[in-house]
Enzyme design. Structure first.
Site, PDB file in Angstrom:
ATOM      1  N   HIS A  79       0.843  -1.199   0.000  1.00 20.41           N
ATOM      2  CA  HIS A  79       0.000   0.000   0.000  1.00 20.41           C
ATOM      3  C   HIS A  79       0.873   1.240   0.000  1.00 20.41           C
ATOM      4  O   HIS A  79       1.999   1.225   0.485  1.00 20.41           O
ATOM      5  CB  HIS A  79      -0.938   0.007   1.210  1.00 20.41           C
ATOM      6  CG  HIS A  79      -0.225  -0.207   2.511  1.00 20.41           C
ATOM      7  ND1 HIS A  79       0.142  -1.445   2.950  1.00 20.41           N
ATOM      8  CD2 HIS A  79       0.209   0.672   3.452  1.00 20.41           C
ATOM      9  CE1 HIS A  79       0.753  -1.339   4.114  1.00 20.41           C
ATOM     10  NE2 HIS A  79       0.815  -0.057   4.436  1.00 20.41           N
TER      11      HIS A  79
ATOM     12  N   HIS B 173       1.002   5.220   1.242  1.00 24.84           N
ATOM     13  CA  HIS B 173       0.434   6.225   2.155  1.00 24.84           C
ATOM     14  C   HIS B 173       0.451   7.588   1.468  1.00 24.84           C
ATOM     15  O   HIS B 173       1.470   7.971   0.863  1.00 24.84           O
ATOM     16  CB  HIS B 173       1.295   6.373   3.411  1.00 24.84           C
ATOM     17  CG  HIS B 173       1.326   5.174   4.304  1.00 24.84           C
ATOM     18  ND1 HIS B 173       0.528   5.056   5.416  1.00 24.84           N
ATOM     19  CD2 HIS B 173       2.070   4.042   4.257  1.00 24.84           C
ATOM     20  CE1 HIS B 173       0.790   3.904   6.030  1.00 24.84           C
ATOM     21  NE2 HIS B 173       1.722   3.272   5.347  1.00 24.84           N
TER      22      HIS B 173
HETATM   23  P1  AMP Z   1       2.051   0.130   7.259  1.00 27.38           P
HETATM   24  O1  AMP Z   1       2.458   0.249   8.672  1.00 27.38           O
HETATM   25  O2  AMP Z   1       2.877   0.869   6.276  1.00 27.38           O
HETATM   26  O3  AMP Z   1       1.869  -1.330   6.909  1.00 27.38           O
HETATM   27  O4  AMP Z   1       0.644   0.836   7.163  1.00 27.38           O
HETATM   28  C1  AMP Z   1      -0.549   0.237   7.508  1.00 27.38           C
HETATM   29  C2  AMP Z   1      -1.526   1.359   7.722  1.00 27.38           C
HETATM   30  O5  AMP Z   1      -2.812   0.808   7.734  1.00 27.38           O
HETATM   31  C3  AMP Z   1      -1.333   2.106   9.031  1.00 27.38           C
HETATM   32  O6  AMP Z   1      -1.164   3.479   8.753  1.00 27.38           O
HETATM   33  C4  AMP Z   1      -2.616   1.824   9.805  1.00 27.38           C
HETATM   34  O7  AMP Z   1      -3.031   2.942  10.535  1.00 27.38           O
HETATM   35  C5  AMP Z   1      -3.584   1.489   8.703  1.00 27.38           C
HETATM   36  N1  AMP Z   1      -4.673   0.598   9.009  1.00 27.38           N
HETATM   37  C6  AMP Z   1      -4.634  -0.538   9.738  1.00 27.38           C
HETATM   38  N2  AMP Z   1      -5.843  -1.149   9.732  1.00 27.38           N
HETATM   39  C7  AMP Z   1      -6.661  -0.363   8.979  1.00 27.38           C
HETATM   40  C8  AMP Z   1      -8.039  -0.452   8.582  1.00 27.38           C
HETATM   41  N3  AMP Z   1      -8.823  -1.450   8.968  1.00 27.38           N
HETATM   42  N4  AMP Z   1      -8.534   0.533   7.787  1.00 27.38           N
HETATM   43  C9  AMP Z   1      -7.756   1.556   7.404  1.00 27.38           C
HETATM   44  N5  AMP Z   1      -6.459   1.691   7.737  1.00 27.38           N
HETATM   45  C10 AMP Z   1      -5.923   0.746   8.511  1.00 27.38           C
END
Ligand code: AMP
Length: 147
Positions: free
Chosen positions: A107, A109
């Site tokens: 993903h 950001h």
């Molecule tokens: P990463 O740490 O780069 O893997 O980013 C994962 C992101 O997903 C983090 O910024 C979390 O806050 C976000 N996140 C986790 N669960 C959810 C969810 N159910 N819906 C939206 N964002 C989420």
């Protein structure tokens, strides 16, 4: 889990793609999905994922899926900047737990930055549903206006 490993189809973003978990959806097409981060590091923090690629990170994702994801990142970043008028925008992507990755479906950001405001803690501090709903409505409307 780190840089090397097997894709887990039960990860939260895979569930969101399959409609098994909710999200504050901003945009969707055949190849990509964009939604608000539930634990935003700034106002307007959004995520963009490929829908058809079972890739955990940048090393695994196929180039075509990556290009389509980045096209959506650009489209959404333009809408976020137009609507929220931040002073800057970070686009970030983490690979492996030591690099900060917590969800193992690739993903991107999009993190708007506002002058004088620090960055919130990563993946911590859940936003209020009412705030996310209001933000979602603004950004969806802006995306539709600029489609
Ligand atoms: P990463 O740490 O780069 O893997 O980013 C994962 C992101 O997903 C983090 O910024 C979390 O806050 C976000 N996140 C986790 N669960 C959810 C969810 N159910 N819906 C939206 N964002 C989420």
């Amino acid at each position: 889990m780190s840089l090397e490993g097997t894709y887990d189809p039960q990860n939260i973003f895979a569930k969101i793609i399959r409609g098994e978990a909710p999200c504050y959806k901003l945009y969707e097409d055949d190849d990509t999905l964009a939604f608000l981060d539930l634990f935003p590091q700034s106002y307007g923090h959004a995520l963009v994922i490929p829908k058809r690629s079972a890739a955990r990170n940048l090393l695994e994702v196929d180039t075509d899926a990556l290009c389509r994801t980045m096209a959506t990142v650009q489209r959404l970043t333009r809408a976020i900047v137009a609507e929220l008028e931040p002073d800057g925008v970070q686009v970030a992507q983490f690979n492996g737990a030591p690099a900060g990755q917590t969800v193992f479906h690739i993903h991107m950001h999009i993190v708007p930055r506002y002058a004088g405001e620090g960055l919130g803690k990563h993946a911590a501090g859940k936003a209020e549903p009412a705030e996310l709903e209001a933000l979602q409505a603004r950004l969806v409307k802006r995306l539709q206006a600029t489609a």
